[in-house]
Enzyme design. Structure first.
Site, PDB file in Angstrom:
ATOM      1  N   CYS A 146       0.747  -1.212   0.015  1.00 46.79           N
ATOM      2  CA  CYS A 146       0.012  -0.003  -0.100  1.00 46.79           C
ATOM      3  C   CYS A 146       0.716   1.067  -0.039  1.00 46.79           C
ATOM      4  CB  CYS A 146      -0.960   0.086   1.538  1.00 46.79           C
ATOM      5  SG  CYS A 146      -0.059  -0.141   2.830  1.00 46.79           S
ATOM      6  N   HIS A 190      -1.358   0.462   7.887  1.00 44.25           N
ATOM      7  CA  HIS A 190      -1.944   0.488   6.473  1.00 44.25           C
ATOM      8  C   HIS A 190      -1.826   2.144   6.226  1.00 44.25           C
ATOM      9  CE1 HIS A 190      -4.000  -0.564   3.172  1.00 44.25           C
ATOM     10  NE2 HIS A 190      -5.365   0.044   3.423  1.00 44.25           N
ATOM     11  N   ASN A 202      -9.051   4.284   0.366  1.00 48.76           N
ATOM     12  CA  ASN A 202      -8.455   3.125   0.834  1.00 48.76           C
ATOM     13  C   ASN A 202      -7.933   2.112  -0.320  1.00 48.76           C
ATOM     14  OD1 ASN A 202      -7.589   0.747   2.312  1.00 48.76           O
ATOM     15  ND2 ASN A 202      -9.633   0.144   3.192  1.00 48.76           N
TER      16      ASN A 202
END
Length: 672
Positions: free
Chosen positions: A73, A238, A263
């Site tokens: 990510c 994250h 996201n």
């Protein structure tokens, strides 16, 4: 792991032997959850995945990043910066490449990654990892758009495998994709790091207001390091993308700041007051609420400033980059038009003096910074990633890309860094009492030594000379770095050259009889200026064979590299050399080329000196000495002198002449 099936094209498509469609490109040590899919992953080209693949979409929203099975990510958030700037996108993905509908298409893809001060071209094929016929790692909102998975593959190649991309810093990827700077802002402060802060303070609110002016110019990312109880849906460690900020007038007249969060997982995980259907929307006009909710893409949600500061731990902000390639200050919006950069190294026992707590601190690398006018100045220390084991070096026989700026599989970056810091002192002139200066408080310095790839200072500096000292926290901690300076005004940067014992020009040979060979050569752009072993072009450097004759034991040999420039010239190139031993009987078929193997001896790090040398003991055999500058494409002329001690009994005259004679035999002079 199986190769995917598909229609065989009429012409043969490129297959990247340096990054094959195999487990070696997927995994490094099978230590991540990715390992469970080892037997199920296939490789397919885009035209085998969908009917009409495209590199970019017509609607930018269709190219929005989505994360797959890979825990990258951090990299995908940085990729979103390219969607904000056509200039950056063209810099990383050169336009005009043949795509799948073009007659010139050959199954290859090239992009540029910024690595340690240079834009490096990397070429790979377009075979992508799939599960059940679909992309299993990154993909775009529209699955027939392939710029993101192809860029991800190139980045995986630079790092050695896809698995090497599991976990990282958004800031590092931003620098690799922009060549600029990135900052990480702690939203919790020192008190909040332990989870004791419930309400954000004035500083954090000011930070969010500052983001309003930056949202259209640079990438903003946020992350959750340790979610609060009741907010586990955000995940731990994250990263998210801050895709928009809006300042609204509430129905009660209050000011409301909303942040739109994306996201990379592609799912809406927010259950706060401003979720779709949440009670927070009752505070604003219904038409405004409807408009903002209609803008949400898959995986996006709105969050109010107070909630944002409570639930998220850190912000990463990339510095804006203009089309001319200049950085723009995050704080003043002024252009940092003047840049300088120099390499350096901490060498155990020589220049790795540790932090200011250590008595060896003055031995650290030192740099002169001259500021010509009042300026906003950023000084950054970028560590060179430590290299993985040389088991990847065998792939170096299949290098792909531009020869003078291409990626080398022998230089795969690792993720382990030293704790580094940087301090700055202002001095009246360049000739100073160094111990006295370093005992004074610096005018600027990092708050602490950090285990980050790059640390930097922001300073408002008046004209004059400054002494910059980058350091590791621990003494004798080795590493290489690039010192970068960005300034609104004119600056110059130079290294303070330490005089080392083995680099004293014209050092006398020990007593005895010596045979001397002088070899002249030059480094030429695009031909023989290959740079140091950190670059794929290293084997193009001049290479001089020499031999050590048989004898009762190893011979004493001194090798000296002298660059041809005036002693008064301040533009010395950083120079050094490596010595390779040629195997008896020649190289075995399975062994990599000699210059891609580990050298027997080295005279490094490269030093800003007119002459460097090394005295060593070498057994009988054949060797090659390779002189080089630190950076490729650095032109210059040089002489390599190889002096070999001749071991034979001294002959003394029976008549005492008062002084013994020392014979020096000049054996050969070779010009290249």
């Amino acid at each position: 792991m199986r190769a995917g099936r598909g229609a065989t094209p009429a012409r043969e498509l490129f297959r990247d032997a340096a990054f094959p469609a195999a487990d070696s490109s997927l995994f490094c040590d099978l230590s991540t959850p990715l390992a469970q899919f080892r037997e199920d992953i296939t490789w397919r080209r885009p035209q085998e995945i969908c009917a009409t693949p495209r590199l970019f979409p017509d609607d930018p929203r269709e190219g929005q990043v989505k994360q797959g099975l890979l825990g990258d990510c951090w990299f995908l958030c940085a990729c979103a910066a390219l969607q904000k700037s056509r200039h950056l996108l063209d810099q990383v993905i050169p336009p005009g490449q043949p795509s799948w509908a073009d007659q010139e298409y050959r199954g290859s893809f090239t992009c540029r990654i910024w690595q340690f001060g240079r834009w490096v071209e990397v070429t790979t094929d377009d075979r992508l990892p799939c599960l059940a016929g679909r992309l299993c790692f990154s993909r775009c909102q529209r699955e027939d758009v392939f710029w993101l998975p192809l860029l991800e593959k190139v980045y995986a190649k630079v790092h050695g495998s896809y698995e090497h991309l599991w976990a990282g810093q958004v800031a590092d990827a931003l620098v690799d994709l922009t060549g600029g700077l990135a900052e990480r802002w702690n939203l919790k402060g020192v008190a909040g790091s332990g989870g004791q802060q419930d309400r954000p303070g004035r500083w954090e609110h000011r930070t969010c207001r500052q983001l309003l002016h930056l949202k259209d110019q640079c990438l903003i990312s946020c992350c959750v390091l340790s979610p609060r109880a009741g907010a586990r849906e955000l995940g731990e460690f994250h990263a998210f993308i801050v895709s928009d900020l809006r300042e609204l007038q509430g129905q009660a007249g209050q000011c409301i700041l909303l942040l739109r969060i994306q996201n990379p997982w592609g799912r809406r995980c927010w259950q706060g007051l401003w979720r779709e259907g949440g009670e927070g929307w009752s505070q604003v006009d219904a038409a405004v609420a409807s408009e903002l909710l209609s803008q949400l893409q898959e995986g996006e949600f709105w969050v109010e400033e107070e909630e944002f500061l409570r639930e998220f731990d850190e912000l990463t902000v990339g510095y804006p980059v203009t089309e001319a390639g200049h950085l723009q200050s995050l704080y003043t919006e002024r252009l940092l038009c003047h840049t300088r950069a120099l390499p350096g190294a901490w060498v155990k026992g020589q220049s790795a003096g540790g932090c200011r707590n250590n008595s060896g601190f003055p031995s650290n690398p030192k740099f002169w910074l001259r500021v010509s006018e009042p300026s906003e100045v950023y000084i950054a220390v970028l560590q060179r990633s430590r290299l993985h084991a040389a088991d990847w070096a065998g792939r170096a026989r299949a290098l792909v890309g531009d020869s003078h700026t291409s990626w080398s599989p022998a230089s795969i970056p690792g993720k382990h860094y030293q704790a580094v810091g940087l301090h700055l002192w202002k001095v009246e002139k360049r000739r100073v009492n160094l111990p006295r200066v370093l005992s004074m408080p610096p005018v600027a310095g990092t708050a602490c030594h950090a285990y980050d790839r790059e640390v930097h200072l922001r300073c408002e500096l008046s004209p004059g000379y400054y002494l910059a000292v980058p350091s590791t926290f621990l003494k004798d901690a080795p590493g290489e770095f690039l010192l970068r300076v960005f300034s609104t005004g004119r600056v110059s940067l130079s290294a303070i050259r330490a005089v080392a014992k083995n680099t004293t020009p014209g050092a006398a040979l020990p007593a005895g009889e010596w045979g001397t060979v002088q070899l002249r050569g030059s480094w030429r752009v695009g031909q023989t200026a290959g740079g140091s072993r950190n670059f794929a072009s290293y084997p193009t450097n001049p290479c001089f064979p020499f031999s050590v004759p048989e004898g009762p034991g190893p011979r004493c040999v001194r090798i000296t590299l002298h660059q041809h420039c005036r002693p008064s010239d301040t533009e010395f190139h950083p120079i050094g050399f490596h010595i390779f031993q040629v195997p008896e009987g020649g190289r075995s078929q399975d062994a990599p080329p000699l210059l891609l193997q580990e050298p027997l001896l080295s005279c490094v790090p490269h030093r800003y000196a007119q002459e460097v040398s090394r005295l060593c003991l070498l057994p009988a055999g054949t060797y090659k000495v390779v002189p080089s500058t630190y950076l490729p494409d650095t032109e210059g002329a040089f002489t390599v002198t190889i002096a070999t001690r001749i071991d034979r009994p001294s002959i003394h005259s029976q008549e005492m002449l008062g002084q013994f004679l020392q014979e020096v035999s000049i054996m050969a002079v070779m010009k290249t």
